[in-house]
Structure formats: C-alpha cells, structure tokens
Design an enzyme around this catalytic site. Structure first.
Site, PDB file in Angstrom:
ATOM      1  N   ALA A   1       0.743  -1.172  -0.005  1.00  0.00           N
ATOM      2  CA  ALA A   1       0.062   0.030  -0.107  1.00  0.00           C
ATOM      3  C   ALA A   1       0.904   1.174   0.127  1.00  0.00           C
ATOM      4  CB  ALA A   1      -0.721  -0.021   1.108  1.00  0.00           C
ATOM      5  N   ALA A   2       1.922   1.205  -0.754  1.00  0.00           N
ATOM      6  CA  ALA A   2       2.833   2.293  -0.534  1.00  0.00           C
ATOM      7  C   ALA A   2       2.713   3.198  -1.794  1.00  0.00           C
ATOM      8  CB  ALA A   2       4.364   1.989  -0.561  1.00  0.00           C
TER       9      ALA A   2
ATOM     10  N   ARG B   1      -2.939   9.946  -9.464  1.00  0.00           N
ATOM     11  CA  ARG B   1      -3.778  10.214 -10.280  1.00  0.00           C
ATOM     12  C   ARG B   1      -5.248  10.236  -9.784  1.00  0.00           C
ATOM     13  NH1 ARG B   1      -3.531   5.551 -14.233  1.00  0.00           N
ATOM     14  NH2 ARG B   1      -1.921   4.804 -12.860  1.00  0.00           N
TER      15      ARG B   1
ATOM     16  N   GLN C   1       7.963   1.588   3.286  1.00  0.00           N
ATOM     17  CA  GLN C   1       8.958   1.814   2.051  1.00  0.00           C
ATOM     18  C   GLN C   1       9.160   3.094   1.724  1.00  0.00           C
ATOM     19  OE1 GLN C   1       7.055   0.422  -1.710  1.00  0.00           O
ATOM     20  NE2 GLN C   1       8.871  -0.265  -2.433  1.00  0.00           N
TER      21      GLN C   1
ATOM     22  N   GLY D   1       9.429  -0.536  -6.705  1.00  0.00           N
ATOM     23  CA  GLY D   1       8.895  -1.562  -7.241  1.00  0.00           C
ATOM     24  C   GLY D   1       8.225  -2.514  -6.318  1.00  0.00           C
ATOM     25  N   THR D   2       7.279  -3.495  -6.714  1.00  0.00           N
ATOM     26  CA  THR D   2       6.596  -4.313  -5.944  1.00  0.00           C
ATOM     27  C   THR D   2       7.441  -5.233  -5.359  1.00  0.00           C
ATOM     28  OG1 THR D   2       6.135  -5.591  -7.949  1.00  0.00           O
ATOM     29  CG2 THR D   2       4.410  -4.136  -7.215  1.00  0.00           C
TER      30      THR D   2
ATOM     31  N   GLY E   1      -3.536  -2.867  -1.453  1.00  0.00           N
ATOM     32  CA  GLY E   1      -4.052  -2.095  -0.740  1.00  0.00           C
ATOM     33  C   GLY E   1      -5.306  -1.256  -1.788  1.00  0.00           C
TER      34      GLY E   1
ATOM     35  N   ARG F   1     -49.999  32.548  28.301  1.00  0.00           N
ATOM     36  CA  ARG F   1     -49.915  33.547  27.281  1.00  0.00           C
ATOM     37  C   ARG F   1     -50.631  34.863  27.720  1.00  0.00           C
ATOM     38  NH1 ARG F   1     -53.770  29.688  24.073  1.00  0.00           N
ATOM     39  NH2 ARG F   1     -55.731  30.802  24.582  1.00  0.00           N
TER      40      ARG F   1
HETATM   41  C1  UD1 Z   1       1.389  -4.870 -10.950  1.00  0.00           C
HETATM   42  C2  UD1 Z   1       2.276  -6.252 -11.707  1.00  0.00           C
HETATM   43  C3  UD1 Z   1       1.382  -6.279 -12.737  1.00  0.00           C
HETATM   44  C4  UD1 Z   1       0.138  -6.981 -12.651  1.00  0.00           C
HETATM   45  C5  UD1 Z   1      -0.625  -5.627 -11.803  1.00  0.00           C
HETATM   46  C6  UD1 Z   1      -2.077  -5.704 -11.705  1.00  0.00           C
HETATM   47  C7  UD1 Z   1       4.488  -5.953 -11.110  1.00  0.00           C
HETATM   48  C8  UD1 Z   1       5.818  -5.535 -11.352  1.00  0.00           C
HETATM   49  N1  UD1 Z   1       3.646  -5.606 -11.684  1.00  0.00           N
HETATM   50  O1  UD1 Z   1       1.836  -3.865 -11.947  1.00  0.00           O
HETATM   51  O2  UD1 Z   1       1.847  -7.636 -13.281  1.00  0.00           O
HETATM   52  O3  UD1 Z   1      -0.741  -7.142 -13.714  1.00  0.00           O
HETATM   53  O4  UD1 Z   1       0.028  -5.099 -10.762  1.00  0.00           O
HETATM   54  O5  UD1 Z   1      -2.686  -4.659 -11.216  1.00  0.00           O
HETATM   55  O6  UD1 Z   1       4.377  -6.206  -9.730  1.00  0.00           O
HETATM   56  N2  UD1 Z   1       3.333  -0.872  -4.656  1.00  0.00           N
HETATM   57  C9  UD1 Z   1       4.147  -0.552  -3.534  1.00  0.00           C
HETATM   58  N3  UD1 Z   1       5.421  -0.204  -3.699  1.00  0.00           N
HETATM   59  C10 UD1 Z   1       6.127   0.106  -4.855  1.00  0.00           C
HETATM   60  C11 UD1 Z   1       5.198  -0.269  -6.087  1.00  0.00           C
HETATM   61  C12 UD1 Z   1       3.889  -0.701  -5.923  1.00  0.00           C
HETATM   62  O7  UD1 Z   1       3.553  -0.597  -2.474  1.00  0.00           O
HETATM   63  O8  UD1 Z   1       7.244   0.231  -5.118  1.00  0.00           O
HETATM   64  C13 UD1 Z   1       2.055  -1.130  -4.487  1.00  0.00           C
HETATM   65  C14 UD1 Z   1       1.107  -0.176  -4.908  1.00  0.00           C
HETATM   66  O9  UD1 Z   1       0.681   0.519  -3.911  1.00  0.00           O
HETATM   67  C15 UD1 Z   1      -0.122  -1.198  -5.731  1.00  0.00           C
HETATM   68  C16 UD1 Z   1       0.603  -2.259  -5.994  1.00  0.00           C
HETATM   69  O10 UD1 Z   1       1.727  -2.610  -5.295  1.00  0.00           O
HETATM   70  O11 UD1 Z   1      -1.083  -1.319  -4.662  1.00  0.00           O
HETATM   71  C17 UD1 Z   1       0.819  -2.445  -7.480  1.00  0.00           C
HETATM   72  O12 UD1 Z   1       1.515  -1.478  -7.894  1.00  0.00           O
HETATM   73  P1  UD1 Z   1       1.453  -0.950  -9.276  1.00  0.00           P
HETATM   74  O13 UD1 Z   1       2.117   0.135  -9.504  1.00  0.00           O
HETATM   75  O14 UD1 Z   1      -0.103  -0.554  -9.387  1.00  0.00           O
HETATM   76  O15 UD1 Z   1       1.744  -2.169 -10.210  1.00  0.00           O
HETATM   77  P2  UD1 Z   1       1.467  -2.204 -11.601  1.00  0.00           P
HETATM   78  O16 UD1 Z   1       2.661  -1.706 -12.280  1.00  0.00           O
HETATM   79  O17 UD1 Z   1       0.213  -1.807 -12.084  1.00  0.00           O
END
Ligand code: UD1
Ligand code: CA
Length: 454
Positions: free
Chosen positions: A10-11, A16, A74, A79-80, A102, A438
């Site tokens: 949820a970071a 947007r 974080q 990245g995830t 999240g 009254r």
């Molecule tokens: C991610 C997946 C993608 C998938 C898609 C589904 C990866 C690399 N890609 O892409 O394969 O199809 O979700 O929606 O995992 N987040 C963090 N920290 C970060 C980056 C993201 O906490 O550094 C959290 C975001 O808040 C969000 C989630 O991870 O809740 C997904 O991040 P987002 O940037 O939306 O991933 P996508 O690029 O859409």
C-alpha cells in the site's frame, strides 16, 4: 501447521486521484479500501499481517489503528519486489506469504483461500483472462502449459502482448525461499523497478512448483488508480450488495438505486424504495417499509414501522409500528417506543418518546423525556439550551400540548395536563389541569388603522 502471513502492498502514491488523502484511504462502500482488504485478509486468520506503507503513511497509520497490524515502511517506491522486501524482516521463517494490494478492495475471501491452497508447498499466482490486457503483466506459459514467467506490459514482445491471461498481482509464496528470491531481483527493465513478478522465473529455476488459479469475476482483481475506477468499483459493490438483499427476500424498488455503506440486517418482508442511503449498522425488523430518498445511519427500526420519504435518521432507535416522516429528522439519542408518529419537519434529538405518542408537525424535541399517549401540537419547541447548558423537559403520560408551545427547560408537564396553544411554559404544569401561559386577548374598541394621505 503451516502458518500464513499476509502482506498488503500500500505504498503507492496514487497521483491520479488528485487528492491530499492517500489513495488506500479513499472509501468504497463507506470503508477505506485498505480497511476492506484488511478485513478480507483477517478472514484467512493470518498469523502475521503486514502493511507496507509509504506515501502519506502517518495518515494511513492513524486511520487504520488496529493493534494487530505490523507496519513496514517503504520510503521510496522502487517496485513491488522492493515493497515486499520491506516486509521480509517481519515474516516467519516457514509457512506461506500471501501478497495483496491495498488498492484492490473487492477480492473475495474464498478466492484468496483457493489461491493459498493452490500454492501447496510452492507458489501460486491469481490470474484473470481479459479481452483488453493492456497495462497488465502477462502470464507466459510453455508448450506444456506450465507457467514460465510474468512479463510486464512495457517489457513484452509483440507475441507476448497478444496474451490475454494476466497477473492480478496477488500471489502466495513459500517463506523459506523469499529472502533468496527477493535478494536476486534486479531493476534492469523498462521501468527500472524491482518487479515482484520476476520471482516466478526464479521459482521455476529452483524447481519450485508454480500454480495458478483465477478470479471468479474480473472485479475481484480490479484496482483503483483514479476516481473513475473508484466510482466503477463502488457501483459493482453496490450491485453485489443489492443482489444479496434481493436473494434474502428484501424488496428493492430498484436494485440500481440503493447505496449501502455499511451493513443492513433485516427481517422478513422488508421493502425499500429508490434512492435510500444506509450507513453503519442498520437493523430493519419484519415488514418495515423505507420510503424513497431516506438516509439511515446506525439505526434500529422495529417491526411494521414505516419511514416515509425524505427522512433522515441517525443513531436512533424506532420501536414497532411507528410512522416516521415524510421529512422527519431523528438525531442521535432519539429513542421511540412503539406506535409513535413523527411527522413532517419534526426534529428529535436525545429524547425518549413513549408508546403511542404523536409529534406530527414542525416541532423540535431535544433532551426530553416524553411519556405514553402524549400529543404535541404543531410548531412546538423544547427550549433546551441557554447558550451554555442543556436542560431537560419532562412530559408525563397523556399530556396534550397545544400548538405553538415553547417549553423552557428545565420544566415538567405532569401527567394528564393540557397546555393551551401559544404558551411559553417555564414553570411546572400540574397534573390533570389546563395551564395557559400567554397574554390575554384584548380588543381595543374603535381603534383605527393609520391611513395613507391621498
Ligand atoms: C502490478 C504487476 C502486474 C500486474 C498488476 C495488476 C508488478 C511488477 N507488476 O503492476 O504484473 O498485472 O500489478 O494490477 O508487480 N506498490 C508498492 N510499492 C512500490 C510499487 C507498488 O507498495 O514500490 C504497491 C502499489 O501501491 C499497488 C501495488 O503495489 O497497491 C501494485 O503497484 P502498481 O504500481 O499498481 O503495479 P502495476 O505496475 O500496475
Ligand atoms: Ca496498478
């Protein structure tokens, strides 16, 4: 016993949304998205529940102040994969970790249960098949149908772009392997991010089984990046909730025109007209009718009561066989017994009203205790406030209050008393007597109205 850990990512910034509120706190069905995900996660009884937070973290931690949550920061969104790494120190050595987002609020618990089971001793990914897969990571399978990799849209070859099976992002992973896999991630890709999705290839390399299971409906995996998607998910949730009510026997004039931001508990033969909003916990007894465009928040309504259109009820209790509204307002602490009538433009606050009593028109009742079979005439007011203190009005059983009466609290109207219309009652009215307070009516004989000179 294999223990289950759950990590909620949820970071993300949520740029947007164009909002000063962190994205995961935006509500769906009246509840912050993150709170919904946490509630679903808890349904799986995880031994540890970690939330990875970043942007607006203090606001998030303040709002979701549950003591069983482990918060992992974080600081930079790299990245995830990097996000999950931040949770690593809090995970158990063995067992599994389920990764959730999240900002994906509507996933069903049963689907996540299936995902965890599919992982077995290895890993499993929750997938979906979309007509338009753009933006998503693609599930790349070998000729044998076995999963080989997840490739992000921006990194896809033209052939891979044609794949319609996508990664929802939710996956279950074996804890014993996680540290090694996360350490092996690099950011040599189109977005220069540490992709969690790259662990799938590492699992295949390590001979770990990789399974997949898919969602029952696409909205289970739908995420929110902007207000349009937030509004779309809200409608899906509302449609689902309306269907649940219909299936349980509640009559809805139009299932597309009801909003439940909380929970409705109901008896049999309840009917709800269009445009009503329900918040918090609303309990509707047997045969309750809710008219068009009512707002009900944390209220309990007894069997057979009718709430007429455009009424607003909050933190109130209504007994059985009552008639409320149209245009009635019950504020916090209004407690009505059975067979009570509250009519148009009547406001009741922190007051008890006894069985069979009627307050039918244009009246304010605040800080009052009203007995049984009392009738309060139109345009009467309990004057409960001197600008600093609140005072109580006590009205006994079977009192008749004439129209336009001001009851200056603290004051008591004893049982069976009658108050003449237009009275300003500031002293107790004795039982069984007529009290009139009254000015007496006078007629001035021969008085002439001033006239304009022509
Ligand atoms: C991610 C997946 C993608 C998938 C898609 C589904 C990866 C690399 N890609 O892409 O394969 O199809 O979700 O929606 O995992 N987040 C963090 N920290 C970060 C980056 C993201 O906490 O550094 C959290 C975001 O808040 C969000 C989630 O991870 O809740 C997904 O991040 P987002 O940037 O939306 O991933 P996508 O690029 O859409
Ligand atoms: Ca996304």
């Amino acid at each position: 016993m294999d223990s289950l850990n759950i990590v909620i990512l949820a970071a993300g910034k949520g740029k947007r949304m164009y909002s000063s509120m962190p994205k995961v706190l935006h509500p769906v069905g009246g509840e912050p998205m993150l709170a919904r995900v946490i509630r679903t996660a808890r349904g799986l009884s995880p031994s540890r529940l970690v939330v990875v937070y970043g942007h607006g973290g203090d606001q998030v931690r303040e709002r979701i102040a549950d003591s069983d949550i482990i918060w992992a920061e974080q600081a930079e969104q790299l990245g995830t994969g990097h996000a999950l790494k931040m949770a690593l120190p809090y995970l158990s050595a063995d067992g599994k970790t389920l990764v959730l987002y999240g900002d994906v609020p509507l996933t069903k618990m049963s689907t996540l249960q299936r995902l965890v089971e599919a992982a077995g001793e290895g890993m499993a990914v929750l997938t979906d098949v979309l007509d338009d897969a753009s933006g998503y990571g693609r599930m790349v399978r070998g000729a044998d149908g076995k999963l080989q990799a997840i490739v992000e849209h921006k990194d896809c070859t033209p052939e891979q772009l044609a794949i319609r099976e996508i990664n929802t992002g939710m996956m279950a992973l074996p804890n014993a392997r996680l540290a090694g896999w996360l350490a092996a991630l690099n950011n040599g890709n189109a977005q220069s991010e540490y992709y969690l999705t790259d662990v799938l290839e590492l699992a295949v390399k390590d001979g770990v089984t990789v399974e997949s299971t898919s969602v029952d409906a696409s909205w289970e995996a739908a995420g929110v990046n902007n207000k349009l998607q937030l509004a779309e998910l809200e409608r899906i949730l509302q449609a689902n909730q309306a269907r649940t009510l219909l299936e349980a026997g509640v009559t809805l004039a139009d299932p597309a025109r009801i909003d439940i931001r909380g929970e409705i508990q109901h008896g049999m033969d309840v009917s709800i007209d269009v445009g009503c909003v329900f918040e918090g916990l609303v309990e509707l007894g047997d045969n309750v009718e809710v008219g068009a465009h009512c707002v009900l928040k944390n209220v309990k309504i007894g069997a057979g009561s009718k709430i007429a259109p455009f009424s607003h009820l909050e933190d109130a209790v209504v007994g059985g066989a009552c008639k409320i509204g149209p245009y009635a307002r019950l504020r916090p602490g209004a407690e009505l017994a059975g067979h009570v009538h509250i009519g148009n433009f009547v406001e009741v606050k922190k007051s008890k009203i006894g069985d069979g009593s009627k307050v039918n028109h244009l009246t304010y009742v605040g800080d009052a205790e009203i007995g049984r079979k009392v009738n309060i005439g139109a345009g009467s007011v309990t004057c409960n406030y001197d600008g600093v203190n609140k005072f109580k009005t006590v009205i006994g059983d079977n009192v008749f209050v004439g129209s336009g009466t001001l009851m200056v609290a603290p004051v008591t109207l004893e049982r069976d008393s009658t108050i003449g219309a237009g009275s300003v009652v500031s002293k107790n009215a004795p039982a069984g007597e007529l009290t009139v307070a009254r000015a007496r009516q006078v007629t001035v004989p021969g008085w002439k109205r001033p006239e304009k000179k022509s």
